[in-house]
Design a protein around this motif. Structure first.
Motif, PDB file in Angstrom:
ATOM      1  N   TRP A 167       0.588  -1.107  -0.045  1.00 41.78           N
ATOM      2  CA  TRP A 167      -0.180  -0.044  -0.167  1.00 41.78           C
ATOM      3  C   TRP A 167       0.534   1.355  -0.056  1.00 41.78           C
ATOM      4  N   HIS A 168       2.284   1.187  -0.354  1.00 44.40           N
ATOM      5  CA  HIS A 168       2.892   2.552  -0.398  1.00 44.40           C
ATOM      6  C   HIS A 168       2.212   3.297  -1.422  1.00 44.40           C
ATOM      7  N   PRO A 169       2.433   4.682  -0.963  1.00 35.99           N
ATOM      8  CA  PRO A 169       1.998   5.638  -2.208  1.00 35.99           C
ATOM      9  C   PRO A 169       2.697   5.470  -3.408  1.00 35.99           C
ATOM     10  N   ASP A 170       4.029   5.476  -3.269  1.00 40.98           N
ATOM     11  CA  ASP A 170       4.879   5.512  -4.326  1.00 40.98           C
ATOM     12  C   ASP A 170       4.447   4.110  -5.432  1.00 40.98           C
ATOM     13  N   LYS A 171       3.924   3.040  -4.643  1.00 40.92           N
ATOM     14  CA  LYS A 171       3.651   1.985  -5.614  1.00 40.92           C
ATOM     15  C   LYS A 171       2.118   1.905  -6.079  1.00 40.92           C
ATOM     16  N   ASN A 172       1.583   3.032  -5.757  1.00 43.09           N
ATOM     17  CA  ASN A 172       0.054   3.210  -6.085  1.00 43.09           C
ATOM     18  C   ASN A 172      -0.320   4.383  -6.539  1.00 43.09           C
ATOM     19  N   PRO A 173       0.468   4.958  -7.540  1.00 45.62           N
ATOM     20  CA  PRO A 173       0.177   6.368  -7.937  1.00 45.62           C
ATOM     21  C   PRO A 173      -1.187   6.576  -8.592  1.00 45.62           C
ATOM     22  N   ASP A 174      -1.951   5.575  -9.109  1.00 46.59           N
ATOM     23  CA  ASP A 174      -3.013   5.978  -9.605  1.00 46.59           C
ATOM     24  C   ASP A 174      -4.011   5.948  -8.453  1.00 46.59           C
ATOM     25  N   ARG A 175      -3.827   5.372  -7.331  1.00 42.52           N
ATOM     26  CA  ARG A 175      -4.830   5.466  -6.083  1.00 42.52           C
ATOM     27  C   ARG A 175      -3.970   6.023  -4.756  1.00 42.52           C
ATOM     28  N   LYS A 176      -3.275   7.138  -5.245  1.00 41.64           N
ATOM     29  CA  LYS A 176      -2.476   7.623  -4.226  1.00 41.64           C
ATOM     30  C   LYS A 176      -3.312   7.982  -2.863  1.00 41.64           C
ATOM     31  N   GLN A 177      -4.568   8.625  -2.845  1.00 40.68           N
ATOM     32  CA  GLN A 177      -5.209   8.991  -1.861  1.00 40.68           C
ATOM     33  C   GLN A 177      -5.498   7.838  -0.945  1.00 40.68           C
ATOM     34  N   GLU A 178      -6.079   6.648  -1.563  1.00 40.65           N
ATOM     35  CA  GLU A 178      -6.336   5.471  -1.117  1.00 40.65           C
ATOM     36  C   GLU A 178      -5.296   4.846  -0.215  1.00 40.65           C
ATOM     37  N   ALA A 179      -4.089   4.894  -1.160  1.00 40.44           N
ATOM     38  CA  ALA A 179      -2.909   4.396  -0.596  1.00 40.44           C
ATOM     39  C   ALA A 179      -2.427   5.128   0.491  1.00 40.44           C
ATOM     40  N   GLU A 180      -2.437   6.206   0.713  1.00 41.38           N
ATOM     41  CA  GLU A 180      -1.890   7.049   1.850  1.00 41.38           C
ATOM     42  C   GLU A 180      -2.795   6.594   3.139  1.00 41.38           C
ATOM     43  N   GLU A 181      -4.253   6.525   2.903  1.00 38.82           N
ATOM     44  CA  GLU A 181      -5.247   6.107   4.062  1.00 38.82           C
ATOM     45  C   GLU A 181      -4.855   4.756   4.446  1.00 38.82           C
ATOM     46  N   MET A 182      -4.543   3.857   3.677  1.00 38.05           N
ATOM     47  CA  MET A 182      -4.434   2.486   3.980  1.00 38.05           C
ATOM     48  C   MET A 182      -2.819   2.704   4.739  1.00 38.05           C
ATOM     49  N   SER A 183      -2.040   3.296   4.264  1.00 34.00           N
ATOM     50  CA  SER A 183      -0.543   3.225   4.895  1.00 34.00           C
ATOM     51  C   SER A 183      -0.825   3.843   6.468  1.00 34.00           C
ATOM     52  N   ARG A 184      -1.777   4.902   6.552  1.00 40.39           N
ATOM     53  CA  ARG A 184      -1.841   5.489   7.949  1.00 40.39           C
ATOM     54  C   ARG A 184      -2.213   4.217   8.844  1.00 40.39           C
ATOM     55  N   GLN A 185      -3.291   3.563   8.178  1.00 41.79           N
ATOM     56  CA  GLN A 185      -4.176   2.828   9.144  1.00 41.79           C
ATOM     57  C   GLN A 185      -2.904   1.639   9.489  1.00 41.79           C
ATOM     58  N   ILE A 186      -2.078   1.249   8.489  1.00 37.11           N
ATOM     59  CA  ILE A 186      -1.179   0.118   8.668  1.00 37.11           C
ATOM     60  C   ILE A 186      -0.073   0.553   9.717  1.00 37.11           C
ATOM     61  N   ILE A 187       0.372   1.645   9.539  1.00 38.38           N
ATOM     62  CA  ILE A 187       1.306   2.232  10.424  1.00 38.38           C
ATOM     63  C   ILE A 187       0.784   2.540  11.879  1.00 38.38           C
ATOM     64  N   ALA A 188      -0.507   2.979  11.836  1.00 36.04           N
ATOM     65  CA  ALA A 188      -1.333   3.096  13.219  1.00 36.04           C
ATOM     66  C   ALA A 188      -1.382   1.727  14.093  1.00 36.04           C
ATOM     67  N   ALA A 189      -1.937   0.793  13.259  1.00 36.65           N
ATOM     68  CA  ALA A 189      -1.865  -0.628  13.647  1.00 36.65           C
ATOM     69  C   ALA A 189      -0.681  -1.061  14.318  1.00 36.65           C
ATOM     70  N   TYR A 190       0.421  -0.898  13.486  1.00 37.20           N
ATOM     71  CA  TYR A 190       1.549  -1.591  13.940  1.00 37.20           C
ATOM     72  C   TYR A 190       2.055  -0.897  15.189  1.00 37.20           C
ATOM     73  N   SER A 191       2.181   0.519  15.127  1.00 40.89           N
ATOM     74  CA  SER A 191       2.458   1.361  16.323  1.00 40.89           C
ATOM     75  C   SER A 191       1.786   0.771  17.599  1.00 40.89           C
ATOM     76  N   LEU A 192       0.372   0.625  17.398  1.00 42.32           N
ATOM     77  CA  LEU A 192      -0.196   0.226  18.771  1.00 42.32           C
ATOM     78  C   LEU A 192       0.011  -1.072  19.280  1.00 42.32           C
ATOM     79  N   LEU A 193       0.248  -2.168  18.216  1.00 42.37           N
ATOM     80  CA  LEU A 193       0.391  -3.675  18.583  1.00 42.37           C
ATOM     81  C   LEU A 193       2.136  -3.648  19.182  1.00 42.37           C
ATOM     82  N   THR A 194       2.900  -2.809  18.600  1.00 43.06           N
ATOM     83  CA  THR A 194       4.355  -2.870  19.070  1.00 43.06           C
ATOM     84  C   THR A 194       4.655  -2.044  20.268  1.00 43.06           C
ATOM     85  N   ALA A 195       3.741  -1.254  20.805  1.00 42.07           N
ATOM     86  CA  ALA A 195       4.169  -0.093  21.671  1.00 42.07           C
ATOM     87  C   ALA A 195       4.432  -0.556  23.112  1.00 42.07           C
TER      88      ALA A 195
END
Length: 102
Positions: A74-102
């Motif tokens: 879901w990295h935005p650079d790998k999804n240039p045609d769906r950049k907004q969706e990729a940024e949102e998914m990336s935010r969710q993925i990073i947030a989930a990882y941050s909470l589970l590894t805190a």
């Protein structure tokens, strides 16, 4: 002031190359704290485990592996045609990882 998803990339100086990975990681981690991660995931019906696609008894290694696979997908650079969706998914993925590894 809360920073956006790509602010870590924007604040990291690449004028002399990408530098060392440790410094890049430090810049990256400065922008996602527990409160921000909770706020991002509060908007979603999924739990952090569901976002990453792991079970609730997943090992730290399994969580890390799932995170790496999803963030690459879901990295935005790998999804240039769906950049907004990729940024949102990336935010969710990073947030989930941050909470589970805190």
């Amino acid at each position: 002031m809360a920073k956006g998803f790509l602010d870590g990339y924007k604040t990291y100086d690449t004028s002399k190359g990408f530098g060392n990975a440790r410094k890049w990681r430090q810049t990256f981690h400065q922008r996602m704290n527990k409160e921000e991660a909770t706020a991002i995931l509060k908007e979603q019906p999924q739990t952090p485990h569901e976002v990453l696609g792991v079970s609730t008894d997943a090992t730290p290694d399994a969580i890390k592996k799932a995170f790496r696979q999803l963030i690459m997908q879901w990295h935005p650079d790998k999804n240039p045609d769906r950049k907004q969706e990729a940024e949102e998914m990336s935010r969710q993925i990073i947030a989930a990882y941050s909470l589970l590894t805190a």
